[in-house]
Write a protein that holds these residues in place. Structure first.
Motif, mmCIF file in Angstrom:
data_model
loop_
_atom_site.group_PDB
_atom_site.id
_atom_site.type_symbol
_atom_site.label_atom_id
_atom_site.label_comp_id
_atom_site.label_asym_id
_atom_site.label_seq_id
_atom_site.Cartn_x
_atom_site.Cartn_y
_atom_site.Cartn_z
ATOM 1 N N SER A 97 -59.318 -8.236 28.359
ATOM 2 C CA SER A 97 -59.236 -7.650 27.142
ATOM 3 C C SER A 97 -60.202 -8.354 26.171
ATOM 4 C CB SER A 97 -57.880 -7.638 26.642
ATOM 5 O OG SER A 97 -57.655 -7.247 25.163
ATOM 6 N N ALA A 98 -60.093 -9.728 26.366
ATOM 7 C CA ALA A 98 -61.196 -10.604 25.794
ATOM 8 C C ALA A 98 -62.495 -10.169 25.689
ATOM 9 C CB ALA A 98 -60.830 -11.994 25.748
ATOM 10 N N GLU A 99 -62.864 -9.954 27.125
ATOM 11 C CA GLU A 99 -64.390 -9.440 27.462
ATOM 12 C C GLU A 99 -64.609 -8.193 26.735
ATOM 13 O OE1 GLU A 99 -64.600 -9.434 31.631
ATOM 14 O OE2 GLU A 99 -64.593 -11.691 31.699
ATOM 15 N N LEU A 100 -63.654 -7.207 26.858
ATOM 16 C CA LEU A 100 -64.014 -6.010 26.136
ATOM 17 C C LEU A 100 -64.323 -6.014 24.880
ATOM 18 C CD1 LEU A 100 -61.701 -3.526 28.298
ATOM 19 C CD2 LEU A 100 -64.171 -3.763 28.405
ATOM 20 N N GLN A 101 -63.361 -6.796 24.172
ATOM 21 C CA GLN A 101 -63.540 -7.111 22.703
ATOM 22 C C GLN A 101 -64.941 -7.948 22.338
ATOM 23 O OE1 GLN A 101 -60.953 -6.053 20.316
ATOM 24 N NE2 GLN A 101 -62.848 -6.313 19.053
ATOM 25 N N ASP A 102 -65.202 -8.841 23.100
ATOM 26 C CA ASP A 102 -66.464 -9.213 22.839
ATOM 27 C C ASP A 102 -67.701 -8.393 22.950
ATOM 28 O OD1 ASP A 102 -65.432 -11.613 22.651
ATOM 29 O OD2 ASP A 102 -65.642 -12.449 24.542
ATOM 30 N N LYS A 103 -67.598 -7.488 23.978
ATOM 31 C CA LYS A 103 -68.319 -6.451 24.021
ATOM 32 C C LYS A 103 -68.501 -5.180 22.895
ATOM 33 C CE LYS A 103 -68.964 -6.420 29.226
ATOM 34 N NZ LYS A 103 -68.522 -5.606 30.254
ATOM 35 N N LEU A 104 -67.310 -5.038 22.451
ATOM 36 C CA LEU A 104 -67.285 -4.177 21.365
ATOM 37 C C LEU A 104 -67.778 -4.830 20.257
ATOM 38 C CD1 LEU A 104 -63.584 -2.630 21.611
ATOM 39 C CD2 LEU A 104 -65.941 -1.373 21.769
ATOM 40 N N ASP A 105 -67.532 -6.193 19.719
ATOM 41 C CA ASP A 105 -68.121 -6.950 18.602
ATOM 42 C C ASP A 105 -69.485 -7.039 18.962
ATOM 43 O OD1 ASP A 105 -65.457 -7.304 17.775
ATOM 44 O OD2 ASP A 105 -65.259 -9.484 18.336
ATOM 45 N N SER A 106 -70.067 -7.325 20.020
ATOM 46 C CA SER A 106 -71.621 -7.158 20.159
ATOM 47 C C SER A 106 -72.268 -6.143 19.748
ATOM 48 C CB SER A 106 -71.855 -7.436 21.697
ATOM 49 O OG SER A 106 -71.592 -8.847 22.003
ATOM 50 N N LEU A 107 -71.476 -4.843 20.471
ATOM 51 C CA LEU A 107 -71.997 -3.484 19.975
ATOM 52 C C LEU A 107 -72.183 -3.103 18.271
ATOM 53 C CD1 LEU A 107 -70.608 -1.169 22.738
ATOM 54 C CD2 LEU A 107 -72.894 -1.716 22.352
ATOM 55 N N ALA A 108 -70.971 -3.618 17.919
ATOM 56 C CA ALA A 108 -70.702 -3.307 16.481
ATOM 57 C C ALA A 108 -72.027 -4.239 15.757
ATOM 58 C CB ALA A 108 -69.493 -3.869 16.031
ATOM 59 N N ASN A 109 -72.203 -5.523 16.111
ATOM 60 C CA ASN A 109 -73.220 -6.307 15.509
ATOM 61 C C ASN A 109 -74.660 -5.581 15.624
ATOM 62 O OD1 ASN A 109 -71.522 -8.310 14.513
ATOM 63 N ND2 ASN A 109 -72.053 -9.482 16.372
ATOM 64 N N ILE A 110 -75.028 -4.924 17.015
ATOM 65 C CA ILE A 110 -76.144 -4.284 17.330
ATOM 66 C C ILE A 110 -76.186 -2.986 16.079
ATOM 67 C CG2 ILE A 110 -77.490 -2.842 18.649
ATOM 68 C CD1 ILE A 110 -76.525 -4.833 21.064
ATOM 69 N N GLU A 111 -75.371 -2.363 16.141
ATOM 70 C CA GLU A 111 -75.093 -1.348 15.098
ATOM 71 C C GLU A 111 -75.470 -1.435 13.708
ATOM 72 O OE1 GLU A 111 -72.632 2.769 14.515
ATOM 73 O OE2 GLU A 111 -71.506 0.763 15.025
ATOM 74 N N LYS A 112 -75.019 -2.915 13.219
ATOM 75 C CA LYS A 112 -75.168 -3.187 12.007
ATOM 76 C C LYS A 112 -76.600 -3.674 11.623
ATOM 77 C CE LYS A 112 -70.502 -4.892 11.240
ATOM 78 N NZ LYS A 112 -69.743 -5.907 11.018
ATOM 79 N N SER A 113 -77.110 -4.175 12.736
ATOM 80 C CA SER A 113 -78.583 -4.591 12.702
ATOM 81 C C SER A 113 -79.800 -3.557 12.928
ATOM 82 C CB SER A 113 -78.732 -5.850 13.806
ATOM 83 O OG SER A 113 -78.927 -5.226 15.175
ATOM 84 N N LEU A 114 -79.339 -2.331 13.133
ATOM 85 C CA LEU A 114 -80.382 -1.572 13.227
ATOM 86 C C LEU A 114 -80.773 -1.018 11.863
ATOM 87 C CD1 LEU A 114 -78.625 1.154 15.876
ATOM 88 C CD2 LEU A 114 -80.600 -0.658 16.219
ATOM 89 N N ILE A 115 -82.036 -0.619 11.623
ATOM 90 C CA ILE A 115 -82.670 -0.279 10.283
ATOM 91 C C ILE A 115 -82.089 0.941 10.231
ATOM 92 C CG2 ILE A 115 -84.809 0.115 9.179
ATOM 93 C CD1 ILE A 115 -86.166 -1.545 11.056
ATOM 94 N N PRO A 116 -81.548 1.138 8.845
ATOM 95 C CA PRO A 116 -80.908 2.367 8.718
ATOM 96 C C PRO A 116 -81.969 3.497 8.582
ATOM 97 C CG PRO A 116 -80.603 0.979 6.657
ATOM 98 C CD PRO A 116 -81.075 0.307 7.912
ATOM 99 N N ARG A 117 -81.860 4.609 8.916
ATOM 100 C CA ARG A 117 -82.935 5.620 8.834
ATOM 101 C C ARG A 117 -82.413 6.380 7.829
ATOM 102 N NH1 ARG A 117 -83.310 7.282 15.339
ATOM 103 N NH2 ARG A 117 -83.958 5.425 15.917
ATOM 104 N N PRO A 118 -83.217 6.994 7.032
ATOM 105 C CA PRO A 118 -83.115 7.948 6.017
ATOM 106 C C PRO A 118 -82.370 9.173 6.506
ATOM 107 C CG PRO A 118 -85.446 8.129 6.173
ATOM 108 C CD PRO A 118 -84.834 6.832 7.181
ATOM 109 N N ARG A 119 -81.343 9.946 5.730
ATOM 110 C CA ARG A 119 -80.766 11.059 6.161
ATOM 111 C C ARG A 119 -81.630 12.261 6.148
ATOM 112 N NH1 ARG A 119 -74.538 11.286 4.327
ATOM 113 N NH2 ARG A 119 -73.858 9.642 5.793
ATOM 114 N N PRO A 120 -81.869 12.949 7.301
ATOM 115 C CA PRO A 120 -82.417 14.151 7.098
ATOM 116 C C PRO A 120 -82.121 14.994 6.025
ATOM 117 C CG PRO A 120 -81.368 14.084 9.157
ATOM 118 C CD PRO A 120 -81.210 13.083 8.344
ATOM 119 N N GLY A 121 -82.942 15.449 5.266
ATOM 120 C CA GLY A 121 -82.506 16.477 4.223
ATOM 121 C C GLY A 121 -82.582 17.875 4.834
#
Length: 182
Positions: A151-175
Motif C-alpha cells: 500500500s505504501a509503495e502504491l501510494q508512493d507511485k501515485l504521489d510520483s505520478l501526481a508530481n509528474i502531472e503537476k510539473s508538466l507545462i500546461p497546454r493551452p486549451r484548444p478553442g
C-alpha cells in the motif's frame, strides 16, 4: 456409550472437586504452590487443584514455582504440572515444550502415567490449538505488514505520478475552430 458417559461424569466430578479444593486453597500460606499441596496426593484431581492454584500466584511466584518443579523428580504428576505452568498465561509461555511434555506422558505405558492420560490429552489438545492460533496470528501479522508495504509503495507511485502531472507545462486549451462558429 455408557462408558463414555460415565467418563464424562467422572471428569465433571473431578473438575467440580478441583474447583472446591481451589476455593479452600486460598487460605494456604505463602510460598511455592508445590509445597502448599499435599505431595503425597499425585492424582489427576491434585493436578487440577494445582492448576486452579496457579491463577492465584503472582508472576514472581510463578517463576519460583517453575524452578521448584524443575528440581522435582520427573514423574507423570510433576510433568503434567510443569506443562500446566508452561502454558499459564501470566508467565513466559512455552506451549511447544509443554505440548512435548504432555505427549511424553501420553506415550508412556506406565500405570502412573495412564491415570493422567485424559487430563494430558485435554491439555495437549488445548496447547495444540493454541499453537495453531499463534502460527495463524503470526501469518496474519506478516500478511498485514506485506499489505501495508504494498500500500505504501502504491501510494508512493501515485504521489510520483501526481508530481509528474503537476510539473508538466500546461497546454493551452484548444478553442473552437473558426469555421465551426456559425
Amino acid at each position: 456409550m455408557s462408558s463414555s458417559l460415565s467418563t464424562s461424569f467422572r471428569q465433571v466430578a473431578i473438575l467440580l472437586w478441583a474447583l472446591a479444593l481451589g476455593v479452600t486453597m486460598t487460605a494456604c500460606s505463602s510460598g511455592p504452590l508445590a509445597r502448599k499441596l499435599h505431595l503425597e496426593d499425585t492424582s489427576p484431581d491434585a493436578a487440577l487443584a494445582y492448576s486452579q492454584g496457579l491463577s492465584r500466584l503472582t508472576p514472581a511466584e510463578l517463576t519460583r514455582e517453575r524452578t521448584v518443579l524443575g528440581a522435582l523428580p520427573q514423574t507423570p504428576f510433576n510433568q503434567v504440572r510443569i506443562a500446566m505452568l508452561l502454558g499459564h498465561p501470566r508467565v513466559q509461555q512455552d506451549l511447544a515444550r509443554g505440548h512435548g511434555i504432555l505427549e511424553g506422558v501420553l506415550k508412556s505405558t506406565e500405570p502412573a502415567a495412564q491415570t493422567f492420560h485424559p487430563l494430558a490429552r485435554q491439555l495437549a489438545d488445548n496447547y495444540g490449538e493454541r499453537i495453531k492460533l499463534e502460527i495463524q496470528l503470526e501469518r496474519q501479522g506478516q500478511q498485514l505488514k506485506e499489505s501495508q508495504r504494498k500500500s505504501a509503495e502504491l501510494q508512493d507511485k501515485l504521489d510520483s505520478l501526481a508530481n509528474i502531472e503537476k510539473s508538466l507545462i500546461p497546454r493551452p486549451r484548444p478553442g473552437k475552430p473558426e469555421g465551426a462558429r456559425r
